[in-house]
Design an enzyme around this catalytic site. Structure first.
Site, short mmCIF file in Angstrom:
data_model
loop_
_atom_site.label_atom_id
_atom_site.label_comp_id
_atom_site.label_asym_id
_atom_site.label_seq_id
_atom_site.Cartn_x
_atom_site.Cartn_y
_atom_site.Cartn_z
N THR A 19 66.99 48.35 79.70
CA THR A 19 67.63 48.36 81.00
C THR A 19 66.60 48.62 82.09
OG1 THR A 19 69.19 49.59 82.40
CG2 THR A 19 68.18 50.80 80.61
N ASP A 20 66.90 48.16 83.30
CA ASP A 20 66.01 48.45 84.42
C ASP A 20 66.02 49.94 84.78
OD1 ASP A 20 68.58 48.51 85.47
OD2 ASP A 20 68.25 46.91 86.93
N GLU A 21 67.01 50.68 84.28
CA GLU A 21 67.11 52.10 84.60
C GLU A 21 65.94 52.92 84.05
OE1 GLU A 21 70.92 54.05 84.19
OE2 GLU A 21 71.90 52.10 83.99
N TYR A 44 70.90 59.23 80.14
CA TYR A 44 71.13 57.90 79.58
C TYR A 44 69.86 57.06 79.64
CZ TYR A 44 72.45 53.01 79.28
OH TYR A 44 72.49 51.69 78.93
N LYS A 48 67.28 55.51 76.62
CA LYS A 48 66.86 54.11 76.50
C LYS A 48 65.33 54.00 76.51
CE LYS A 48 69.25 50.86 76.73
NZ LYS A 48 69.92 50.01 75.72
#
Length: 218
Positions: A19-21, A44, A48
């Site tokens: 994810t870009d997060e 979260y 990741k």
């Protein structure tokens, strides 16, 4: 463990859906690239990022053929209703209050599911081992604007919107630069946000019984 099983098998490719997060948060300018530092800001995204590091270690140590795919916010038909767009569509259709965290000023790049599928396919077939590919549609919207467009398309009043406390660890903006996959793998997104959102809303309108089936299971 999938990595151990893959290491012991003759697999062609291990795709790590990330994810870009994992990159953290941006202000109003700039974009995440594949060389951006990993700076997750909430549990979260930290989980990741941890998995990304573990997958990278299997590539470096054992030569496992991996690719990392870091997506923007995905939406589309049949998405589970805990996510923002289907949740707000459901509440609008049911004439219920639509809560928005903070003032809804966080910015996300919205990426239609069909483009997600073609991006994964391009990476699966042509991605170079060990490479990271940032994926996005460059269709950035504030959360409040996304909800207002949903209400407009469905024909509901903005008075359904209510504002609640912001989420803990909420990042302000995510924005991927997808130049690498576009240039190296000849991939392009085909859906702009307005088209993708209308397709999505139409699906949920035509499949109202799907909501009821999920509610009965839950």
């Amino acid at each position: 463990m999938l990595l151990e099983a893959s290491k012991c098998s003759d697999i062609r490719k291990f795709i790590q859906i990330s994810t870009d997060e994992v990159y953290g948060s941006l202000d109003d300018t700039g974009y995440f690239t594949e060389s951006s530092p990993i700076l997750p800001n909430n549990p979260y995204s930290a989980s990741k990022a941890a998995v990304d590091h573990l997958v990278r270690s299997y590539h470096h140590t054992y030569g496992l053929p991996v690719n990392f795919v870091r997506f923007a916010n995905i939406y589309g038909p049949s998405q589970y209703p805990e996510k923002l767009i289907p949740m707000k569509i459901k509440k609008a259709l049911d004439n219920k209050e639509i809560p928005i965290h903070g003032q809804g000023l966080s910015i996300r790049d919205w990426f239609f599911v069909q483009d997600n599928v073609t991006a994964i396919d391009a990476i699966l077939n042509n991605g170079l081992p060990g490479e990271i590919y940032n994926i996005g549609a460059q269709e950035e919207r504030r959360t409040i604007d996304v909800v207002q467009v949903i209400l407009e398309i469905i024909g509901k009043m903005r008075g359904l919107i209510t504002f609640i406390d912001d989420r803990q660890g909420q990042d302000y903006r995510y924005a991927n630069d997808p130049s690498k996959i576009m240039n190296d793998l000849d991939w392009q997104p085909r859906y702009n946000f307005e088209l993708g959102l209308r397709i999505t809303i139409n699906w949920y309108v035509e499949n109202r019984t799907w909501w009821k089936a999920l509610q009965s299971v839950g």
